[in-house]
Design a protein around this motif. Structure first.
Motif, PDB file in Angstrom:
ATOM      1  N   VAL A  23       9.344  15.604  -4.250  1.00  0.00           N
ATOM      2  CA  VAL A  23       8.169  14.871  -3.793  1.00  0.00           C
ATOM      3  C   VAL A  23       7.447  14.242  -4.982  1.00  0.00           C
ATOM      4  CG1 VAL A  23       5.895  15.092  -2.735  1.00  0.00           C
ATOM      5  CG2 VAL A  23       7.847  16.256  -1.718  1.00  0.00           C
ATOM      6  N   VAL A  24       7.279  15.018  -6.059  1.00  0.00           N
ATOM      7  CA  VAL A  24       6.638  14.495  -7.265  1.00  0.00           C
ATOM      8  C   VAL A  24       7.427  13.316  -7.815  1.00  0.00           C
ATOM      9  CG1 VAL A  24       5.989  15.030  -9.640  1.00  0.00           C
ATOM     10  CG2 VAL A  24       5.562  16.702  -7.832  1.00  0.00           C
ATOM     11  N   THR A  25       8.761  13.447  -7.808  1.00  0.00           N
ATOM     12  CA  THR A  25       9.629  12.380  -8.295  1.00  0.00           C
ATOM     13  C   THR A  25       9.455  11.112  -7.467  1.00  0.00           C
ATOM     14  OG1 THR A  25      11.286  13.946  -9.113  1.00  0.00           O
ATOM     15  CG2 THR A  25      12.025  11.707  -8.665  1.00  0.00           C
ATOM     16  N   GLN A  26       9.461  11.263  -6.153  1.00  0.00           N
ATOM     17  CA  GLN A  26       9.368  10.104  -5.264  1.00  0.00           C
ATOM     18  C   GLN A  26       8.023   9.400  -5.393  1.00  0.00           C
ATOM     19  OE1 GLN A  26       9.323  10.885  -1.001  1.00  0.00           O
ATOM     20  NE2 GLN A  26      10.680   9.163  -0.667  1.00  0.00           N
ATOM     21  N   LEU A  27       6.937  10.159  -5.281  1.00  0.00           N
ATOM     22  CA  LEU A  27       5.611   9.552  -5.317  1.00  0.00           C
ATOM     23  C   LEU A  27       5.280   9.057  -6.723  1.00  0.00           C
ATOM     24  CD1 LEU A  27       3.078   8.949  -3.611  1.00  0.00           C
ATOM     25  CD2 LEU A  27       2.123  11.109  -4.452  1.00  0.00           C
ATOM     26  N   GLY A  28       5.630   9.848  -7.752  1.00  0.00           N
ATOM     27  CA  GLY A  28       5.322   9.456  -9.124  1.00  0.00           C
ATOM     28  C   GLY A  28       6.020   8.176  -9.527  1.00  0.00           C
ATOM     29  N   ILE A 148      -2.537   1.133  -8.488  1.00  0.00           N
ATOM     30  CA  ILE A 148      -1.487   0.425  -7.779  1.00  0.00           C
ATOM     31  C   ILE A 148      -1.827   0.368  -6.297  1.00  0.00           C
ATOM     32  CG2 ILE A 148       0.948   0.459  -7.159  1.00  0.00           C
ATOM     33  CD1 ILE A 148       1.513   1.772  -9.809  1.00  0.00           C
ATOM     34  N   SER A 149      -1.800  -0.840  -5.758  1.00  0.00           N
ATOM     35  CA  SER A 149      -2.128  -1.028  -4.351  1.00  0.00           C
ATOM     36  C   SER A 149      -0.848  -1.146  -3.542  1.00  0.00           C
ATOM     37  CB  SER A 149      -2.985  -2.291  -4.180  1.00  0.00           C
ATOM     38  OG  SER A 149      -3.152  -2.596  -2.815  1.00  0.00           O
ATOM     39  N   THR A 150      -0.717  -0.342  -2.508  1.00  0.00           N
ATOM     40  CA  THR A 150       0.467  -0.420  -1.657  1.00  0.00           C
ATOM     41  C   THR A 150       0.384  -1.595  -0.695  1.00  0.00           C
ATOM     42  OG1 THR A 150      -0.588   1.188  -0.182  1.00  0.00           O
ATOM     43  CG2 THR A 150       1.027   2.026  -1.766  1.00  0.00           C
ATOM     44  N   SER A 151      -0.780  -2.276  -0.623  1.00  0.00           N
ATOM     45  CA  SER A 151      -0.879  -3.489   0.175  1.00  0.00           C
ATOM     46  C   SER A 151      -0.474  -4.719  -0.629  1.00  0.00           C
ATOM     47  CB  SER A 151      -2.301  -3.664   0.719  1.00  0.00           C
ATOM     48  OG  SER A 151      -3.220  -3.781  -0.348  1.00  0.00           O
ATOM     49  N   ARG A 152      -0.432  -4.583  -1.955  1.00  0.00           N
ATOM     50  CA  ARG A 152       0.069  -5.650  -2.825  1.00  0.00           C
ATOM     51  C   ARG A 152       0.939  -5.002  -3.912  1.00  0.00           C
ATOM     52  NH1 ARG A 152      -1.381 -10.694  -3.280  1.00  0.00           N
ATOM     53  NH2 ARG A 152      -1.100 -10.615  -5.534  1.00  0.00           N
ATOM     54  N   PHE A 153       2.101  -4.538  -3.487  1.00  0.00           N
ATOM     55  CA  PHE A 153       3.001  -3.824  -4.393  1.00  0.00           C
ATOM     56  C   PHE A 153       3.921  -4.829  -5.079  1.00  0.00           C
ATOM     57  CE2 PHE A 153       6.813  -1.358  -5.399  1.00  0.00           C
ATOM     58  CZ  PHE A 153       6.245  -0.315  -6.102  1.00  0.00           C
ATOM     59  N   ASN A 154       3.831  -4.891  -6.415  1.00  0.00           N
ATOM     60  CA  ASN A 154       4.613  -5.851  -7.190  1.00  0.00           C
ATOM     61  C   ASN A 154       5.991  -5.271  -7.481  1.00  0.00           C
ATOM     62  OD1 ASN A 154       5.589  -7.844  -8.826  1.00  0.00           O
ATOM     63  ND2 ASN A 154       3.829  -7.886 -10.211  1.00  0.00           N
ATOM     64  N   LEU A 155       7.036  -5.919  -6.973  1.00  0.00           N
ATOM     65  CA  LEU A 155       8.390  -5.399  -7.088  1.00  0.00           C
ATOM     66  C   LEU A 155       8.974  -5.533  -8.484  1.00  0.00           C
ATOM     67  CD1 LEU A 155       9.981  -6.735  -3.784  1.00  0.00           C
ATOM     68  CD2 LEU A 155       9.091  -4.449  -4.226  1.00  0.00           C
ATOM     69  N   SER A 204       1.763  -2.505   5.581  1.00  0.00           N
ATOM     70  CA  SER A 204       2.063  -3.174   6.852  1.00  0.00           C
ATOM     71  C   SER A 204       3.505  -2.925   7.270  1.00  0.00           C
ATOM     72  CB  SER A 204       1.819  -4.684   6.724  1.00  0.00           C
ATOM     73  OG  SER A 204       0.453  -4.944   6.485  1.00  0.00           O
ATOM     74  N   LEU A 205       4.406  -2.919   6.304  1.00  0.00           N
ATOM     75  CA  LEU A 205       5.812  -2.688   6.613  1.00  0.00           C
ATOM     76  C   LEU A 205       6.021  -1.292   7.187  1.00  0.00           C
ATOM     77  CD1 LEU A 205       8.656  -3.875   6.455  1.00  0.00           C
ATOM     78  CD2 LEU A 205       8.831  -2.987   4.132  1.00  0.00           C
ATOM     79  N   ALA A 206       5.429  -0.299   6.535  1.00  0.00           N
ATOM     80  CA  ALA A 206       5.566   1.074   7.017  1.00  0.00           C
ATOM     81  C   ALA A 206       4.888   1.264   8.374  1.00  0.00           C
ATOM     82  CB  ALA A 206       4.976   2.040   5.984  1.00  0.00           C
ATOM     83  N   ARG A 207       3.745   0.610   8.559  1.00  0.00           N
ATOM     84  CA  ARG A 207       3.030   0.724   9.832  1.00  0.00           C
ATOM     85  C   ARG A 207       3.848   0.121  10.976  1.00  0.00           C
ATOM     86  NH1 ARG A 207      -0.914  -2.477   8.860  1.00  0.00           N
ATOM     87  NH2 ARG A 207      -1.903  -1.012   7.437  1.00  0.00           N
ATOM     88  N   SER A 208       4.504  -0.993  10.713  1.00  0.00           N
ATOM     89  CA  SER A 208       5.333  -1.628  11.743  1.00  0.00           C
ATOM     90  C   SER A 208       6.495  -0.732  12.139  1.00  0.00           C
ATOM     91  CB  SER A 208       5.862  -2.967  11.234  1.00  0.00           C
ATOM     92  OG  SER A 208       4.795  -3.853  10.945  1.00  0.00           O
ATOM     93  N   LEU A 209       7.062  -0.031  11.157  1.00  0.00           N
ATOM     94  CA  LEU A 209       8.189   0.849  11.446  1.00  0.00           C
ATOM     95  C   LEU A 209       7.756   2.062  12.257  1.00  0.00           C
ATOM     96  CD1 LEU A 209      10.089   0.763   8.055  1.00  0.00           C
ATOM     97  CD2 LEU A 209      10.741  -0.326  10.183  1.00  0.00           C
ATOM     98  N   VAL A 245      10.215   3.287   2.086  1.00  0.00           N
ATOM     99  CA  VAL A 245       9.976   2.793   3.443  1.00  0.00           C
ATOM    100  C   VAL A 245      11.104   3.179   4.390  1.00  0.00           C
ATOM    101  CG1 VAL A 245       8.594   0.843   2.646  1.00  0.00           C
ATOM    102  CG2 VAL A 245      11.046   0.548   2.968  1.00  0.00           C
ATOM    103  N   LYS A 246      12.199   3.709   3.826  1.00  0.00           N
ATOM    104  CA  LYS A 246      13.317   4.256   4.607  1.00  0.00           C
ATOM    105  C   LYS A 246      13.945   3.216   5.543  1.00  0.00           C
ATOM    106  CE  LYS A 246      11.560   8.996   4.402  1.00  0.00           C
ATOM    107  NZ  LYS A 246      12.482   9.353   3.320  1.00  0.00           N
TER     108      LYS A 246
END
Length: 274
Positions: A23-28, A148-155, A204-209, A245-246
């Protein structure tokens, strides 16, 4: 298992140290605290290397001192000798011994006796995830460059313009085959030279899923607007870059005219293009 619950608690309340580390690895990695490459190397060491070596705590202490503490203190003394500030070094120094505290939990299981019994409905792995999220929300306002904003995540932020960095990133992602990784490496290399940023609204992507029911044979059709020739590539690139986002890497529907080109007819199926 790491637990604060009494040993009589239901098994669903348990989570292992490896679960917590994952979990730490994924979120970090997602929030930019460290690269996925660094995270996966650490996770691989804990899961595969350390159990294989069967290190005792004394052995791990010596190894930690030689590989981590020694070089860190040498770098700190060198910076001080050259007249550079050592404030950042001094802030990190107290945390260097944390692996020594957690090492016993990696190779052994523990059960605890306490007055606290977990309720039957408690999901231990979800509890671990929420604990890490809470730690992030506590630390983020106190750290620079962690907004870091997950609504404007820079790839493409933070990887520079080196093809080797792009390759290292592509081949340490958790999803995708060889050809998808090669394509993502090349696309990342191009995006760094043609775009100042590539932003996706992960919320928004995760919410739609979450609003979709995937219990049957339902499929998602992603329709790009073709405001650029990158559109259909960016959809696949997003799914590859943000595995949290799976969404499995999508297949791309191309114009039938491409099937008449001899070389492309062979290459396109390798990149999930039909």
């Amino acid at each position: 298992h790491n637990a604060v619950w009494d040993v009589a608690s239901p098994r669903t309340a348990e989570f292992s140290w490896l679960d917590f580390a994952a979990v730490v690895t994924q979120l970090g990695a997602f929030m930019g605290y460290f690269s996925r490459f660094t995270a996966y190397i650490g996770l691989f060491s804990m899961k595969r290397v350390f159990p294989l070596l069967q290190l005792r705590k004394e052995d791990f202490t010596s190894l930690h001192s030689a590989v981590i503490v020694g070089p860190f203190k040498l770098a700190m003394r060198t910076a001080k000798f050259c007249g550079f500030g050592t404030k950042d070094f001094e802030m990190i120094l107290p945390f260097l011994d944390l692996p020594l505290l957690f090492f016993p939990f990696v190779n052994a299981q523990y059960c605890f006796s306490s007055r606290l019994k977990a309720p039957n409905a408690l999901d231990g792995k979800r509890y671990a995830f929420m604990s890490v999220v809470a730690a992030h929300r506590f630390c983020a306002p106190r750290l620079k460059n962690r907004g870091i904003s997950t609504s404007r995540f820079n790839l493409i932020e933070g990887r520079g313009v080196s093809i080797w960095k792009d390759a290292c990133w592509a081949f340490t992602q958790p999803n995708g085959g060889l050809m998808e990784r090669l394509a993502s490496c090349v696309l990342s290399f191009i995006l760094h030279r043609t775009c100042s940023e590539v932003v996706v609204d992960v919320n928004s992507l995760a919410r739609s899923l979450r609003e979709r029911d995937f219990s049957g044979t339902q499929r998602i059709l992603l329709a790009p607007t073709h405001r650029s020739f990158f559109d259909f590539l960016l959809i696949s690139y997003t799914c590859f870059s943000v595995p949290e986002v799976k969404i499995d890497l999508p297949s791309i529907a191309a114009a039938s005219v491409f099937a008449n080109v001899p070389l492309l007819r062979v290459l396109l199926p390798l990149f999930r293009i039909f």
